[in-house]
Design an enzyme around this catalytic site. Structure first.
Site, PDB file in Angstrom:
ATOM      1  N   CYS A 102     -17.130  -7.759  12.537  1.00 36.90           N
ATOM      2  CA  CYS A 102     -16.398  -8.787  13.290  1.00 36.90           C
ATOM      3  C   CYS A 102     -15.669  -8.240  14.506  1.00 36.90           C
ATOM      4  CB  CYS A 102     -15.411  -9.500  12.373  1.00 36.90           C
ATOM      5  SG  CYS A 102     -14.088  -8.453  11.731  1.00 36.90           S
TER       6      CYS A 102
ATOM      7  N   GLU B 151      -1.239  -1.316  -5.704  1.00 35.30           N
ATOM      8  CA  GLU B 151      -2.413  -0.605  -6.193  1.00 35.30           C
ATOM      9  C   GLU B 151      -2.026   0.352  -7.316  1.00 35.30           C
ATOM     10  OE1 GLU B 151      -4.065   1.895  -3.164  1.00 35.30           O
ATOM     11  OE2 GLU B 151      -2.107   2.305  -2.286  1.00 35.30           O
TER      12      GLU B 151
ATOM     13  N   ASP C  83       0.861  -1.183   0.000  1.00 32.84           N
ATOM     14  CA  ASP C  83       0.000   0.000   0.000  1.00 32.84           C
ATOM     15  C   ASP C  83       0.894   1.228   0.000  1.00 32.84           C
ATOM     16  OD1 ASP C  83      -2.533   1.476   0.306  1.00 32.84           O
ATOM     17  OD2 ASP C  83      -1.747   1.965   2.294  1.00 32.84           O
TER      18      ASP C  83
ATOM     19  N   ASP D 217      -3.336   1.260   6.946  1.00 36.20           N
ATOM     20  CA  ASP D 217      -2.404   0.947   5.868  1.00 36.20           C
ATOM     21  C   ASP D 217      -2.111  -0.549   5.776  1.00 36.20           C
ATOM     22  OD1 ASP D 217      -2.210   3.672   5.279  1.00 36.20           O
ATOM     23  OD2 ASP D 217      -0.662   3.960   6.802  1.00 36.20           O
TER      24      ASP D 217
END
Length: 376
Positions: free
Chosen positions: A340, A265, A181, A347
């Site tokens: 959850c 990405e 990332d 990040d």
């Protein structure tokens, strides 16, 4: 495969004079032909191609007032027209803007094909010069270059780029895979939790750069002192760019050497840089260059570099249950999944989602932007 090997060289005074004249002729031909083509279209709706431009160059060299064009090699002049034709092709295909005029204040370049240079016994000769170029060979060339590009940057440094054929060597297969990332506080974050940090090269030199630019603004235009001040600013910019490039090369090389699959990405940096508060930090990070280096180094080393869709909600999606938050501002660095109850670092969670999506694309070709799961 073809690869460009770039070296710095130190020309003699005679070579400096020849290169200065060559750069000036290349710039003159490019600008004059560009003006001629533009006027022909707007005034007479006439489209000019490379053949007509080449004929125009021949006619210019025969005119007495432009006889100085014959003092340099004809090859870089012809190559500048080929580059202009490529620029027009990219413009009409929607890949670039309309070609612009070349300035003598920016980087100068002249491309030489095989007929305009000679590479013999580790020495490089260019046309119209008897002495070899004083090149600092940091590594030997794998083969005889097909083309040579000589450049002069704004800081006054001379470089030669040799395009050669080479055989890439694949690295041994590694069992490791990684998801990355990209960020600003840290240049990249991996799915294992590693955070690289961000050297912020521009910010480190910001005070010195501001001082030199103030001094430059006070110098009279056209004076020698202004030229000296401009050179100091250019050298500092070159230092910043070199430091950034060196850091990116080291980081991407380590990632490619250690991992068989790298998932990253894809970002529209051109759009993101319009943010007035983050534009300088985004430009200093060099995200596009980081991804570009990963891709070509992965091709050379036999690694797989997977880029996922830019609209994939990597930061807002829980990597445990798949729940996707509707909104997540940039100031939210940690969040708890409502479905959850898992606590996420923004990040690291994004890097894990990027890795999962990239591996899915690599293995099954599944879409990387699935529909969000309903809230529990």
């Amino acid at each position: 495969m073809k690869r460009a090997y770039k070296y710095r060289f130190y020309p003699t005074p005679d070579q400096v004079e020849l290169l200065t004249q060559t750069f000036g002729c290349v710039r003159f031909i490019y600008n004059s032909i560009l003006r001629w083509r533009t006027d022909a279209y707007y005034k007479h709706q006439e489209k000019i191609g490379y053949v007509q431009a080449s004929a125009r160059l021949t006619a210019l060299k025969k005119e007495p007032e432009f006889a100085w064009l014959n003092d340099v090699s004809c090859v870089p002049l012809q190559q500048s027209l080929r580059h202009q034709q490529t620029a027009f092709a990219n413009f009409f295909a929607g890949r670039a803007k309309y070609p612009t005029f070349k300035s003598k204040r920016h980087k100068q370049a002249a491309e030489l094909t095989a007929s305009a240079f000679k590479y013999c016994e580790g020495k490089l000769y260019m046309a119209k010069s008897k002495a070899p170029l004083n090149v600092r060979w940091s590594c030997p060339l794998p083969s005889t270059p097909s083309t040579v590009t000589i450049t002069l940057d704004a800081a006054g440094r001379y470089f030669v780029s040799c395009l050669c054929e080479f055989e890439p060597v694949s690295l041994p297969i590694s069992p490791k895979t990684v998801g990355i990332d990209l960020g600003l506080k840290d240049l990249f974050i991996t799915d294992t939790g590693f955070k690289s940090g961000n050297p912020r090269h521009t910010a480190k030199c910001a005070a010195r750069l501001a001082l030199l630019q103030r001094r430059l603004s006070r110098k009279a235009r056209g004076s020698k002192n202004r030229a000296k001040a401009r050179l100091k600013v250019a050298r500092l910019h070159a230092k910043i760019a070199d430091c950034r490039q060196d850091a990116l090369h080291k980081a991407t090389r380590k990632l490619i050497n250690e991992n068989q699959v790298v998932c990253v990405e894809s970002l529209k940096v051109k759009n993101m840089i319009r943010n007035p508060k983050l534009s300088k930090a985004i430009a200093d990070a060099g995200w596009n260059e980081f991804v570009r280096q990963l891709q070509y180094k992965g091709d050379w080393a036999g690694r797989s570099v997977v880029t996922i869709d830019q609209f994939f909600p990597s930061s807002k999606r829980c990597n445990c249950c798949g729940f996707t938050m509707q909104k997540m501002p940039l100031d939210v660095r940690q969040w708890i999944c409502p479905a959850c109850g898992e606590t996420h670092d923004r990040d690291i969670n994004a890097a894990r989602n990027i890795k999962a999506a990239g591996l899915a694309v690599l293995a099954h070709g599944e879409p990387v932007n699935p529909e969000p799961l309903p809230a529990a």
